[in-house]
Scaffold this motif. Structure first.
Motif, short mmCIF file in Angstrom:
data_model
loop_
_atom_site.label_atom_id
_atom_site.label_comp_id
_atom_site.label_asym_id
_atom_site.label_seq_id
_atom_site.Cartn_x
_atom_site.Cartn_y
_atom_site.Cartn_z
N PRO A 1 0.83 -1.22 0.00
CA PRO A 1 0.00 0.00 0.00
C PRO A 1 0.86 1.26 0.00
CG PRO A 1 0.10 -0.90 2.20
CD PRO A 1 0.86 -1.86 1.32
N THR A 2 1.37 1.64 -1.16
CA THR A 2 2.35 2.72 -1.23
C THR A 2 1.75 4.10 -1.44
OG1 THR A 2 2.61 2.24 -3.59
CG2 THR A 2 4.16 1.20 -2.07
N ASN A 3 0.42 4.21 -1.42
CA ASN A 3 -0.21 5.51 -1.62
C ASN A 3 0.05 6.41 -0.41
OD1 ASN A 3 -1.75 7.56 -2.68
ND2 ASN A 3 -3.69 6.72 -1.96
N TYR A 4 0.85 7.45 -0.61
CA TYR A 4 1.33 8.35 0.44
C TYR A 4 1.86 7.57 1.64
CZ TYR A 4 2.26 12.57 2.93
OH TYR A 4 2.92 13.57 3.57
N ALA A 5 2.96 6.89 1.41
CA ALA A 5 3.61 6.10 2.46
C ALA A 5 5.10 6.02 2.14
CB ALA A 5 3.00 4.70 2.52
N ASP A 6 5.88 5.70 3.15
CA ASP A 6 7.32 5.47 2.97
C ASP A 6 7.57 4.02 3.37
OD1 ASP A 6 10.03 5.64 2.62
OD2 ASP A 6 10.41 6.75 4.47
N ILE A 7 7.31 3.12 2.43
CA ILE A 7 7.46 1.68 2.69
C ILE A 7 8.72 1.19 1.99
CG2 ILE A 7 6.46 -0.60 2.33
CD1 ILE A 7 3.72 0.62 2.63
N ARG A 8 9.61 0.61 2.78
CA ARG A 8 10.87 0.07 2.28
C ARG A 8 10.85 -1.45 2.43
NH1 ARG A 8 13.97 4.61 0.32
NH2 ARG A 8 12.78 6.40 1.14
N TYR A 9 11.45 -2.14 1.45
CA TYR A 9 11.38 -3.60 1.51
C TYR A 9 12.70 -4.25 1.11
CZ TYR A 9 11.17 -4.27 -3.56
OH TYR A 9 11.48 -4.33 -4.90
N THR A 10 12.84 -5.50 1.50
CA THR A 10 13.94 -6.36 1.06
C THR A 10 13.33 -7.65 0.53
OG1 THR A 10 14.17 -7.35 3.27
CG2 THR A 10 15.53 -5.42 2.77
N SER A 11 14.07 -8.36 -0.30
CA SER A 11 13.57 -9.62 -0.87
C SER A 11 14.46 -10.80 -0.51
CB SER A 11 13.47 -9.50 -2.39
OG SER A 11 14.70 -9.11 -2.96
N ASP A 12 15.35 -10.59 0.50
CA ASP A 12 16.23 -11.68 0.92
C ASP A 12 15.97 -12.10 2.36
OD1 ASP A 12 17.19 -9.51 2.29
OD2 ASP A 12 19.23 -9.61 1.48
N GLY A 13 14.86 -11.64 2.93
CA GLY A 13 14.51 -12.00 4.29
C GLY A 13 15.12 -11.12 5.36
N ARG B 1 15.66 2.41 6.65
CA ARG B 1 15.13 3.60 5.98
C ARG B 1 15.77 3.84 4.61
NH1 ARG B 1 11.91 7.09 8.93
NH2 ARG B 1 11.64 6.53 11.11
N ASN B 2 16.91 3.21 4.35
CA ASN B 2 17.57 3.37 3.05
C ASN B 2 17.39 2.15 2.15
OD1 ASN B 2 18.64 5.96 3.66
ND2 ASN B 2 20.27 4.98 4.87
N SER B 3 16.56 1.21 2.56
CA SER B 3 16.29 0.05 1.71
C SER B 3 15.44 0.48 0.52
CB SER B 3 15.55 -1.03 2.52
OG SER B 3 16.37 -1.53 3.56
N THR B 4 15.20 -0.43 -0.40
CA THR B 4 14.47 -0.13 -1.63
C THR B 4 13.07 0.39 -1.32
OG1 THR B 4 15.66 -1.89 -2.79
CG2 THR B 4 13.66 -1.06 -3.83
N LEU B 5 12.73 1.52 -1.94
CA LEU B 5 11.40 2.10 -1.77
C LEU B 5 10.39 1.27 -2.54
CD1 LEU B 5 9.70 4.51 -0.67
CD2 LEU B 5 10.17 5.65 -2.85
N ALA B 6 9.34 0.83 -1.87
CA ALA B 6 8.33 0.00 -2.52
C ALA B 6 7.60 0.79 -3.60
CB ALA B 6 7.34 -0.51 -1.48
#
Length: 462
Positions: free
Chosen positions: A288-300, A305-310
């Motif tokens: 749910p990236t609508n007006y949000a700062d969501i960061r994710y990883t795909s390796d578990g 805060r500097n991870s990939t922006l969703a």
């Protein structure tokens, strides 16, 4: 469509105007300033009947800004983008028609501004008198924000350097950083990186073009970029085609949104929120990236805060390897998204009673229940979507896949299942609605490959 949009706009406007009670006048004698100060209190509409504790926002230049600030606040709370708060408007004091804002808002004596240099006394008024008075009289959370524009923005920034813990949120509209040969720019360059900030949130709004440099915004932005410590989260916004006065509106709006970024997604989950994903058959997992700062990883690993922006979604056949955190500038709403599908295998149909009701798009519920047999026409992914109310339960193939969770309320639930062709037992319980409950909005959909617009292919609706 135009009529529907107009009706929705009217409803939102009416609701926004009703979010807050009429303002109440009050006053407090300041020994620090040696004068009686008028204040204006605006409480949430339900303050008198609830037990909640609220953030407090102090609005200086209150005779100009309190109403505008409250109207913007009302809209943002009505659409659930930010929480309700208490507003304290502080009008300026006038002596013989002369406005004393220059005295209160400016940190130094400057020859170009009469009676300047009283900001330290005004800070003491807030710290020792006004804030304790409000904290004693109202149910407060203990976290405060301040809004100021022009010289009010100068005061807000100066207060942030001198008393960083006095407010959690600092929102400034076109601040006049050029004051006294850019005194605050020089002071910030000297002190900013040694100020003990802790999740302090700063938003600065102002104009593009000549004014960006004329107000020394460009210099202050450079200082912030070079010297901000990790405990200060800040954002600088520039507006085209605005005046010194009109930019205040946008600064109010964007400043409140930035202060509470993450509030809207505080209960967010992945979509689908549950179910099964088959290895080798990836699905589109929405965030749910609508007006949000969501960061994710795909390796578990845990995102930072500097991870990939969703960016709306990820494609995966292993949801367990995806981790996402919704971050907030204040840290208050930082939260890792939890619900998501598990890896597994296709479900196979079970034997169903011969006389069971066959369900299709024309089937209607009976006494708050829709039950029978669903025929799955081909192997593939199928998606169940519903908005639950208290008592809602969804059973498929004799297993419970979705139900109302009091902790999440009416948050939409979406379950994806890989199914083999055949007949499956189905039961959806949705008791009589209570006042305020949303419509169930249930649908069963076929997905070509788990990555398509499955909501375009309904098999069953309620």
């Amino acid at each position: 469509m135009q009529r529907i949009f107009f009706c929705l706009l009217v409803i939102i406007t009416i609701r926004a105007e009703a979010q807050y009670a009429p303002s109440a006048k009050d006053s407090i004698y300041s020994h620090r300033l040696g004068e009686l100060r008028q204040i204006e209190i605006v409480l949430p509409e339900l303050y008198a009947t609830d037990t909640a504790h609220y953030d407090v926002w102090y609005v200086i230049d209150g005779e100009w800004n309190t109403r505008t600030f409250t109207n913007i606040l009302s809209f943002l709370t009505a659409i659930k983008l930010i929480p309700e708060v208490i507003v304290v408007g502080i009008p300026n004091r006038y002596v013989n028609g002369f406005n004393l804002r220059d005295r209160d808002f400016t940190p130094t004596r400057w020859k170009d501004v009469d009676s300047s240099g009283g900001a330290d006394n005004f800070i003491a008024f807030f710290e020792k008198e006004l804030i304790p008075y409000i904290n004693q009289k109202y149910r407060v959370s203990g976290e405060n924000g301040i809004f100021g524009a022009s010289f009010g923005g100068v005061f807000g920034f100066y207060a942030m350097l001198q008393r960083p813990a006095m407010f959690r949120f600092y929102t400034l509209g076109d601040p006049a950083f050029r004051f006294d040969d850019q005194y605050l720019v020089r002071l910030a360059a000297q002190q900013l990186n040694s100020v003990p900030f802790h999740n302090t949130v700063l938003h600065i709004g102002g104009r593009t073009g000549f004014s960006y440099g004329d107000m020394a915004r460009d210099k202050m932005d450079s200082v912030l970029k070079a010297n901000s410590p990790s405990g200060l989260r800040w954002h600088s916004e520039l507006y085209d085609n605005e005046t010194h006065i009109s930019s205040v509106f946008k600064s109010n709006y964007d400043g409140l949104k930035y202060a509470y970024l993450g509030y809207q997604t505080r209960n967010a989950n992945y979509i689908p929120t549950g179910g099964i994903v088959v290895k080798g058959h990836p699905i589109r997992l929405f965030l749910p990236t609508n007006y949000a700062d969501i960061r994710y990883t795909s390796d578990g690993s845990l995102p930072g805060r500097n991870s990939t922006l969703a960016d709306d979604h990820v494609i995966t056949d292993d949801p367990s390897s995806i981790r996402a955190i919704s971050f907030s500038p204040s840290g208050r709403y930082d939260r890792e998204l939890q619900k998501k599908p598990k890896t597994g295998d296709y479900l196979a149909p079970k034997k169903t009673p011969r006389n069971s009701r066959r369900l299709d798009m024309q089937s209607k519920p009976v006494d708050g229940q829709l039950s029978g047999v669903v025929t799955i026409p081909r192997d593939g992914y199928y998606v169940f979507q519903l908005t639950p109310s208290e008592g809602t339960q969804l059973y498929f193939n004799d297993s419970l896949w979705a139900q109302y969770d009091p902790a999440e309320g009416h948050t939409r639930q979406v379950v994806i299942l890989p199914l083999r062709k055949g007949n499956y037992s189905f039961k959806l319980l949705h008791p009589a609605k209570k006042a305020g409950d949303p419509a169930l909005d249930f649908g069963l959909y076929y997905s070509e490959n788990g990555q398509d617009d499955w909501w375009r292919n309904p098999l069953l609706r309620w």
